[in-house]
Design a protein around this motif. Structure first.
Motif, mmCIF file in Angstrom:
data_model
loop_
_atom_site.group_PDB
_atom_site.id
_atom_site.type_symbol
_atom_site.label_atom_id
_atom_site.label_comp_id
_atom_site.label_asym_id
_atom_site.label_seq_id
_atom_site.Cartn_x
_atom_site.Cartn_y
_atom_site.Cartn_z
ATOM 1 N N LEU A 187 -28.977 33.949 10.063
ATOM 2 C CA LEU A 187 -28.054 33.707 8.955
ATOM 3 C C LEU A 187 -28.775 33.125 7.743
ATOM 4 N N GLY A 188 -28.431 33.652 6.567
ATOM 5 C CA GLY A 188 -28.944 33.087 5.322
ATOM 6 C C GLY A 188 -30.380 33.425 5.007
ATOM 7 N N THR A 189 -30.919 34.460 5.629
ATOM 8 C CA THR A 189 -32.297 34.858 5.384
ATOM 9 C C THR A 189 -32.351 36.224 4.714
ATOM 10 N N ILE A 190 -33.462 36.499 4.038
ATOM 11 C CA ILE A 190 -33.616 37.815 3.421
ATOM 12 C C ILE A 190 -33.734 38.897 4.484
ATOM 13 N N LEU A 196 -31.827 44.530 6.960
ATOM 14 C CA LEU A 196 -31.107 45.280 7.984
ATOM 15 C C LEU A 196 -30.353 46.481 7.415
ATOM 16 N N SER A 197 -29.829 46.328 6.218
ATOM 17 C CA SER A 197 -29.074 47.427 5.609
ATOM 18 C C SER A 197 -29.953 48.619 5.248
ATOM 19 N N GLN A 198 -31.272 48.444 5.275
ATOM 20 C CA GLN A 198 -32.192 49.546 4.983
ATOM 21 C C GLN A 198 -32.445 50.428 6.202
ATOM 22 N N ILE A 199 -32.003 49.985 7.379
ATOM 23 C CA ILE A 199 -32.148 50.798 8.591
ATOM 24 C C ILE A 199 -31.072 51.886 8.579
ATOM 25 N N PRO A 200 -31.456 53.152 8.662
ATOM 26 C CA PRO A 200 -30.462 54.233 8.619
ATOM 27 C C PRO A 200 -29.441 54.107 9.750
ATOM 28 N N ASN A 201 -28.174 54.224 9.395
ATOM 29 C CA ASN A 201 -27.077 54.211 10.377
ATOM 30 C C ASN A 201 -27.102 52.972 11.274
ATOM 31 N N ALA A 202 -27.531 51.876 10.726
ATOM 32 C CA ALA A 202 -27.648 50.646 11.519
ATOM 33 C C ALA A 202 -26.291 50.110 11.932
ATOM 34 N N ILE A 204 -25.030 46.744 12.355
ATOM 35 C CA ILE A 204 -25.461 45.386 12.029
ATOM 36 C C ILE A 204 -24.494 44.373 12.617
ATOM 37 N N LEU A 205 -24.993 43.578 13.555
ATOM 38 C CA LEU A 205 -24.182 42.529 14.172
ATOM 39 C C LEU A 205 -24.060 41.334 13.234
ATOM 40 N N ALA A 206 -23.189 40.426 13.564
ATOM 41 C CA ALA A 206 -23.074 39.185 12.796
ATOM 42 C C ALA A 206 -24.407 38.453 12.801
ATOM 43 N N ALA A 207 -24.689 37.760 11.711
ATOM 44 C CA ALA A 207 -25.929 36.984 11.622
ATOM 45 C C ALA A 207 -25.927 35.874 12.665
#
Length: 306
Positions: A187-190, A196-202, A204-207
């Motif tokens: 949480l709260g990190t770059i 994570l959003s740059q991973i195709p079709n990711a 993404i779980l909660a931080a």
């Protein structure tokens, strides 16, 4: 950071006991720390390194960190390797950040007081004056720089992807190869906010609240991928023998981030130019090799390596 099971769960307990985001809420600043902040804001480097206070004791550099972000910082039960006792606690803090804090304080003629806080409380503690500075694996981002001043970088963190050795992603050589992965980070990190959003079709779980929790999520199979920085990844592969660290090389196949995302700095109250100049003066005497040597030492003695 940084950030920390049988072995895995024990590791999480050790680090969570100090906590990455970490720690307790801030108490009122000691008179010694108030003296440091007052003299530092007076305007000269000499003031920032003021010697003893009215009682003849050396002034104190009050430093906030999570105390659960190995190898940057962690909590331990004794003063082994030069660990510093945590304010209002019987526990001690050590790691790269404590090593750096001690080096800076020694150069400024001060002693270190470590204040253990959760990640989201670090910047508010600086802004309120409860602590003199934060040394906690913080990236020097423009958003944070609107709230606090930063020193020059005291470490340069590159991006690493952690997966399990038996994962279908273990042979990935690019972000694109992580297509469809279930992923998380702290949480709260770059790493969480930008990468994570740059991973195709990711998926993404909660931080994750802490670095230990992030690593346990990977170990337990809750996710396929964790994105973090190199020191945290190095620490994790020591603690978790079934983890592999993937380095995509920093080029077009890697996560795309700015220098501000990976340059790690020391934050302090806006306008405290004397303290900033004094800290930068100490950092100017060090090289990247010095930083790497210190980090390697921290990794070698961290709780995860035992």
């Amino acid at each position: 950071m940084r950030l920390k099971k049988t072995m895995s769960l024990c590791l999480a307990a050790v680090l969570a006991a100090g906590l990455v985001g970490c720690g307790s809420t801030a108490d009122t600043t000691s008179s010694a720390a108030e003296s440091t902040a007052t003299t530092a804001e007076a305007g000269t480097e000499a003031d920032a390194t003021a010697a003893p206070d009215g009682d003849g004791d050396p002034t104190t550099l009050t430093v906030a960190m999570e105390c659960a972000y190995a190898p940057y910082n962690w909590t331990q039960s004794d003063d082994a390797n030069g660990a510093v006792q945590i304010r209002d606690s019987s526990d001690y803090a050590y790691g790269y950040d404590v090593m750096m804090a001690k080096k800076i304080a020694e150069a400024l003629g001060q002693k270190v007081q470590v204040v253990k806080l959760d990640w989201d409380s670090l910047i508010p503690a600086v802004m309120s004056g409860d602590v003199d500075c934060v040394i906690a694996g913080q990236s020097i981002t423009s958003e944070r720089s609107q709230q606090v001043d930063f020193s020059d970088p005291y470490y340069y963190a590159s991006i690493i992807t952690l997966v399990k050795k038996d994962s279908k992603y273990a042979s990935a050589t690019s972000v694109a190869d992580l297509d469809g992965a279930t992923c998380t980070s702290q949480l709260g990190t770059i790493w969480y906010d930008n990468c994570l959003s740059q991973i195709p079709n990711a998926n993404i779980l909660a931080a994750q609240e802490t670095a230990p929790a992030m690593l346990v999520a990977l170990e337990s199979g809750a996710c396929d991928v964790v994105v973090t920085d190199r020191p945290t990844a190095q620490a994790a592969t020591v603690a978790y023998s079934d983890f592999v660290a993937l380095d995509f090389g920093g080029g077009e196949n890697d996560f795309q981030v700015s220098d501000e995302d990976i340059n790690i700095g020391i934050s302090m109250k806006k306008g405290n130019t004397a303290l900033k100049d004094a800290i930068n003066g100490v950092l100017a005497t060090m090289t990247t090799d010095d930083y790497n040597t210190m980090m390697d030492e921290a990794i070698s003695v961290q709780p995860l390596s035992e």
